[in-house]
Design a protein around this motif. Structure first.
Motif, short mmCIF file in Angstrom:
data_model
loop_
_atom_site.label_atom_id
_atom_site.label_comp_id
_atom_site.label_asym_id
_atom_site.label_seq_id
_atom_site.Cartn_x
_atom_site.Cartn_y
_atom_site.Cartn_z
N ALA A 41 -39.56 -33.43 -1.89
CA ALA A 41 -39.19 -33.18 -0.50
C ALA A 41 -40.16 -32.19 0.14
O ALA A 41 -40.64 -31.25 -0.51
N GLY A 42 -40.42 -32.41 1.42
CA GLY A 42 -41.23 -31.47 2.18
C GLY A 42 -42.72 -31.64 1.97
O GLY A 42 -43.19 -32.56 1.30
N SER A 43 -43.47 -30.73 2.57
CA SER A 43 -44.93 -30.76 2.50
C SER A 43 -45.43 -30.16 1.20
O SER A 43 -44.78 -29.31 0.60
N THR A 44 -46.60 -30.58 0.78
CA THR A 44 -47.23 -29.95 -0.38
C THR A 44 -47.77 -28.58 0.03
O THR A 44 -48.05 -28.34 1.21
N PRO A 45 -47.94 -27.66 -0.93
CA PRO A 45 -48.40 -26.31 -0.58
C PRO A 45 -49.82 -26.31 0.00
O PRO A 45 -50.65 -27.14 -0.36
N LEU A 46 -50.06 -25.36 0.88
CA LEU A 46 -51.40 -25.05 1.35
C LEU A 46 -51.69 -23.63 0.87
O LEU A 46 -51.19 -22.66 1.44
N TRP A 47 -52.47 -23.53 -0.21
CA TRP A 47 -52.74 -22.23 -0.81
C TRP A 47 -53.93 -21.56 -0.13
O TRP A 47 -54.93 -22.21 0.19
N ASP A 48 -53.85 -20.26 0.05
CA ASP A 48 -54.95 -19.45 0.58
C ASP A 48 -55.61 -18.72 -0.58
O ASP A 48 -54.93 -18.08 -1.39
N LEU A 49 -56.95 -18.82 -0.68
CA LEU A 49 -57.69 -18.20 -1.79
C LEU A 49 -58.68 -17.18 -1.23
O LEU A 49 -59.89 -17.44 -1.14
N PRO A 50 -58.20 -15.98 -0.87
CA PRO A 50 -59.09 -14.99 -0.25
C PRO A 50 -60.17 -14.44 -1.18
O PRO A 50 -61.29 -14.16 -0.73
N ASP A 51 -59.85 -14.27 -2.46
CA ASP A 51 -60.87 -13.74 -3.38
C ASP A 51 -62.01 -14.74 -3.56
O ASP A 51 -63.19 -14.36 -3.58
N GLU A 216 -50.26 -28.76 10.53
CA GLU A 216 -49.02 -28.01 10.78
C GLU A 216 -49.01 -26.67 10.06
O GLU A 216 -48.45 -25.69 10.57
N GLN A 217 -49.64 -26.61 8.91
CA GLN A 217 -49.57 -25.42 8.07
C GLN A 217 -50.65 -24.39 8.36
O GLN A 217 -50.52 -23.24 7.94
N ARG A 218 -51.69 -24.76 9.07
CA ARG A 218 -52.80 -23.84 9.26
C ARG A 218 -52.40 -22.67 10.16
O ARG A 218 -51.73 -22.85 11.17
N VAL A 367 -62.52 -23.14 5.52
CA VAL A 367 -62.75 -24.33 4.70
C VAL A 367 -61.44 -24.88 4.17
O VAL A 367 -60.60 -24.13 3.64
N LEU A 368 -61.27 -26.18 4.28
CA LEU A 368 -60.12 -26.88 3.70
C LEU A 368 -60.59 -27.69 2.50
O LEU A 368 -61.53 -28.50 2.61
N LEU A 369 -59.94 -27.49 1.35
CA LEU A 369 -60.16 -28.29 0.16
C LEU A 369 -58.92 -29.09 -0.15
O LEU A 369 -57.80 -28.65 0.15
#
Length: 406
Positions: A41-51, A216-218, A367-369
């Motif tokens: 259910a729902g959207s897949t995660p959008l992970w942020d990788l700052p390091d 939607e997630q950005r 950047v989106l991966l």
């Protein structure tokens, strides 16, 4: 190796493209798929990788994690099911099949003798087998000799009949066509060829869900670059067409990443038409080991993909390990060999001053991966990374727990 596509254009999404792939149909597909129990259910995660972003000297790195899409572990769960739903509705127009009831098995009695067939490197066949089981029809999957045994077993466990051949992916596609013609079965393929475009279009339309969710997630402004795995081109076409229609001339630069020995899209860009790969097509990145570009996908990438790059297998393996390791601020991610290809491409470009300049890649870049798959072959994942996927997931959960406490 990097190639700029001189034919890439920005601005208003062309009506001739919209007639094939469009946001309306993609969003309809998304709504239909939301009722299928085969998806989480729902959207897949959008992970942020700052390091990692700081290490590669870019503004931000976001990772759309399709390993969480379903128990199948890959983005393919969006393509094959929607193509099968739309195929059945076309074949039985008088039945007015309701998509939610189709995937819930309400019409099994009517469809028990209906058979679909496809070639696969693993993930597409697994998704088609899962959808066929839910709907109640029969499924035959043709595998070539490079498909990992773990992937074969996973497809068999979903009830599909397996046919194995000695050739490569392109030869398995030919075997599918032969058997379909002989038995009157219906081909549900994610690659197009002359006279066969409707179903691959439906598959690509399903992939638009990834772009819709990412938009939607950005929360860091518009994406400036998206690195997308190549293969036959279907994923890239489905994603970048959605961005092109939604964002217009502000769409992100689309960078296509392929194995050096399976460079059919790179060669298509060089030749200006859908082309074949020049290498052996025998890559550890099994999902991208495709020898011939999909002409329908190329119709979009010819004008919407900005850059094409090739990477070696060991770069993908190293990217898998980087994802898995995480850091103090970066969540550990389980990415399969094809799933890590986008990161491998970014690392390769980021390490070259010339390539960075050519792509305008810098501290203002978002950047989106796409992590297109998790450990769909767990033992292979362990061999390549030295880690068990379950252990990485446990580390991920601990990391997430720590973030909640901060």
């Amino acid at each position: 190796m990097l190639h700029h596509n001189a034919n890439a254009r920005r601005g208003r999404y062309d009506d001739s493209l919209r007639e094939i792939l469009n946001i309306q149909a993609a969003d309809e597909s998304r709504a239909w798929l939301s009722t299928w129990e085969g998806l989480n259910a729902g959207s897949t995660p959008l992970w942020d990788l700052p390091d990692l972003a700081a290490r590669l000297r870019v503004g931000s790195i976001s990772v759309k994690d399709e390993s969480n899409r379903s128990a199948l572990g890959s983005f393919k769960a969006l393509g094959a099911p929607i193509a099968l739903i739309r195929l059945i509705r076309r074949l039985w127009p008088d039945q007015d099949f309701v998509p939610a009831k189709l995937t819930a098995g309400h019409y099994k009695a009517l469809l028990q003798d209906f058979t679909v067939i496809s070639a696969t490197d693993g993930n597409h066949g697994r998704a088609l087998a899962a959808a066929a089981r839910s709907i109640g029809c029969k499924c035959v999957i043709v595998l070539h000799r490079h498909v990992n045994d773990e992937r074969r077993v996973a497809i068999e466990q979903l009830g599909a009949q397996i046919v194995q051949i000695e050739g490569n992916y392109d030869e398995s596609v030919k075997e599918v066509a032969r058997r379909a013609g002989e038995h009157g079965w219906h081909v549900v393929s994610d690659t197009s060829y002359d006279g066969y475009e409707t179903i691959p279009r439906d598959v690509m339309q399903g992939y638009g869900t990834i772009a819709a969710e990412a938009i939607e997630q950005r929360d860091k402004g518009s994406y400036t670059h998206v690195f997308i795995q190549g293969g036959v081109g279907g994923l890239a076409a489905g994603v970048v067409s959605y961005f092109a229609e939604h964002d217009g001339d502000r769409r992100p630069q689309c960078v296509i990443v392929e194995p050096g020995q399976a460079d059919c899209l790179f060669q298509s860009a060089v030749q200006g038409q859908a082309a074949r790969a020049t290498g052996s097509v025998d890559s550890i990145m099994a999902g991208l080991a495709c020898g011939e570009a999909s002409p329908l996908a190329w119709h979009f990438l010819h004008v919407l993909a900005d850059v094409f790059i090739t990477i070696p297998d060991d770069a993908a393996i190293e990217a898998m390990r980087i994802f898995a390791a995480g850091s103090e601020r970066d969540v550990p991610i389980v990415a399969g060999e094809s799933g890590a290809a986008g990161l491998a491409g970014l690392i390769q470009v980021a390490g070259s001053a010339e390539d960075r300049a050519a792509l305008g890649l810098g501290m203002e870049s978002n950047v989106l991966l796409l992590n297109t798959e998790g450990a769909t072959a767990p033992e292979l994942y362990r061999q390549l990374t030295g880690l068990r996927a379950d252990d990485v997931l446990e580390t991920q959960q601990r990391w997430l727990g720590q973030q909640k406490r901060l």
